[in-house]
Design a protein around this motif. Sequence first.
Motif, mmCIF file in Angstrom:
data_model
loop_
_atom_site.group_PDB
_atom_site.id
_atom_site.type_symbol
_atom_site.label_atom_id
_atom_site.label_comp_id
_atom_site.label_asym_id
_atom_site.label_seq_id
_atom_site.Cartn_x
_atom_site.Cartn_y
_atom_site.Cartn_z
ATOM 1 N N LEU A 44 10.916 74.211 61.566
ATOM 2 C CA LEU A 44 11.266 72.965 63.230
ATOM 3 C C LEU A 44 10.089 72.430 63.517
ATOM 4 O O LEU A 44 10.594 71.324 63.888
ATOM 5 C CB LEU A 44 11.806 74.350 63.919
ATOM 6 N N ARG A 45 8.887 72.536 63.743
ATOM 7 C CA ARG A 45 7.557 72.522 63.839
ATOM 8 C C ARG A 45 7.444 70.884 62.759
ATOM 9 O O ARG A 45 7.679 69.440 63.907
ATOM 10 C CB ARG A 45 6.558 72.596 63.621
ATOM 11 N N ALA A 46 7.714 70.875 61.905
ATOM 12 C CA ALA A 46 7.765 69.140 61.206
ATOM 13 C C ALA A 46 9.016 68.120 61.397
ATOM 14 O O ALA A 46 8.713 67.327 62.107
ATOM 15 C CB ALA A 46 7.618 69.631 59.865
ATOM 16 N N HIS A 47 9.888 69.014 61.771
ATOM 17 C CA HIS A 47 11.466 68.056 62.175
ATOM 18 C C HIS A 47 10.882 67.783 63.620
ATOM 19 O O HIS A 47 11.066 66.446 63.857
ATOM 20 C CB HIS A 47 12.588 69.112 62.122
ATOM 21 N N ALA A 48 10.539 68.386 64.987
ATOM 22 C CA ALA A 48 9.647 67.929 65.533
ATOM 23 C C ALA A 48 9.044 66.828 66.018
ATOM 24 O O ALA A 48 9.158 65.555 66.926
ATOM 25 C CB ALA A 48 9.596 69.211 66.596
ATOM 26 N N TYR B 139 11.640 72.598 54.619
ATOM 27 C CA TYR B 139 10.307 72.597 55.345
ATOM 28 C C TYR B 139 9.445 71.323 54.684
ATOM 29 O O TYR B 139 9.045 70.272 55.044
ATOM 30 C CB TYR B 139 9.023 73.507 55.821
ATOM 31 N N LEU B 140 9.225 71.001 53.788
ATOM 32 C CA LEU B 140 8.420 70.867 52.777
ATOM 33 C C LEU B 140 9.405 68.952 52.656
ATOM 34 O O LEU B 140 8.436 68.137 52.961
ATOM 35 C CB LEU B 140 8.703 70.843 51.215
ATOM 36 N N ARG B 141 10.853 69.528 52.966
ATOM 37 C CA ARG B 141 11.693 68.591 53.014
ATOM 38 C C ARG B 141 10.670 66.788 53.956
ATOM 39 O O ARG B 141 11.203 66.086 53.899
ATOM 40 C CB ARG B 141 12.972 68.103 52.446
ATOM 41 N N ALA B 142 10.699 67.836 54.721
ATOM 42 C CA ALA B 142 10.411 67.677 55.854
ATOM 43 C C ALA B 142 9.324 66.474 56.084
ATOM 44 O O ALA B 142 8.957 65.971 56.844
ATOM 45 C CB ALA B 142 11.179 68.250 57.314
ATOM 46 N N THR C 219 8.097 62.395 47.112
ATOM 47 C CA THR C 219 9.347 62.234 47.101
ATOM 48 C C THR C 219 10.371 63.750 47.704
ATOM 49 O O THR C 219 8.276 64.627 47.265
ATOM 50 C CB THR C 219 10.407 62.356 46.071
ATOM 51 N N PRO C 220 10.587 64.432 48.188
ATOM 52 C CA PRO C 220 11.308 65.526 48.600
ATOM 53 C C PRO C 220 11.286 66.416 47.596
ATOM 54 O O PRO C 220 10.901 67.613 47.352
ATOM 55 C CB PRO C 220 12.041 65.589 49.840
ATOM 56 N N GLU C 221 12.438 65.159 46.711
ATOM 57 C CA GLU C 221 12.754 66.433 45.442
ATOM 58 C C GLU C 221 11.120 67.051 44.304
ATOM 59 O O GLU C 221 11.085 67.944 44.315
ATOM 60 C CB GLU C 221 13.288 65.012 44.933
ATOM 61 N N GLU C 222 10.466 65.734 44.514
ATOM 62 C CA GLU C 222 9.307 66.870 43.778
ATOM 63 C C GLU C 222 8.443 67.937 43.807
ATOM 64 O O GLU C 222 8.068 68.861 43.814
ATOM 65 C CB GLU C 222 8.308 65.204 43.556
#
Lengths: 180, 180
Positions: A53-57, B52-55, B10-13
Amino acid sequence: MSKKENEKVTPEEVVEEMATEEKTEEVIQEETTERSELEMANERAEEFENKYLRAHAEMQNIQRRANEERQNLQKYRSQDLGKAILPSLDNLERALAVEGLTDDVKKGLEMTQESLIAALKAEGIEEIPADGEFDHNLHMAIQTMPADEDHPADSIAQVFQKGYKLHERILRPAMVVVYN
Amino acid sequence: MSKKENEKVTPEEVVEEMATEEKTEEVIQEETTERSELEMANERAEEFENKYLRAHAEMQNIQRRANEERQNLQKYRSQDLGKAILPSLDNLERALAVEGLTDDVKKGLEMTQESLIAALKAEGIEEIPADGEFDHNLHMAIQTMPADEDHPADSIAQVFQKGYKLHERILRPAMVVVYN
């Protein structure tokens, strides 16, 4: 996120909301031998949820700031070049004021002047009006003249050098003579 | 992230890496009555970790792109105003070529010309050289002249109108006469 796009989303707000829901879930959990393992898993889930959530914000804030910055860069992109062109306009005006120019030369100078003014205007750069009341935000008084019945105090008597602004930003103030 | 800043994450990695670790943990887990609840908690933890990792990766990409865009905007910010000023430079040159200018006027015109050229140069805008070989990337042939011993084919005979570039971008090509 139901907030408006230009409103700043703080990670703390989002995380606080979620933390409340989290606690309710924990309370209905029964005591078991797996309790600590389950607790750890839940804690881990909560931890990553908060991080997410923090990363998203933060991502939204970065994007918003980048958009604002881009708009600002575009709006004021011609500030430096525009400012550097002003002395050329002054020179042209001085050349046009010389007596005895041939029609050819005069026409050439006027065309140059007009196309420069048009180019500046297309970028938002315009002459600052200096024909009424003195305004210290727009004008710089370099000399004064005694006010009289026809010329009230604080009115502009003469423009020595034109001032210019880029949108609402002053590139340089108009240099004027003021009645006082 | 140990990668270099300008490399795209890339988030996938990132997610792939984590998924492998996750599975190992799940295997050593014992069967209990709490199994499904624990499983659910672990799944939830994994889900949010991935989110989280993707964000996080997306955030880095957004920031990198915003930086690149800002640098580009700055580098080419004077493209429009610079281009719009070129006809004024042409007019000044034409005016300076008129016979019988007084010294005053000539000096005024030259000062105007020099200050315009300096202002453009400060923003990365410069005249395109057009005194050697014809280059279709930089020059536009508007006329040809027969080549001879002293004037080899594809060399420039005359410049009709100067060309200008902003860094490596052509604002307008030089209009030239070419030997062929």
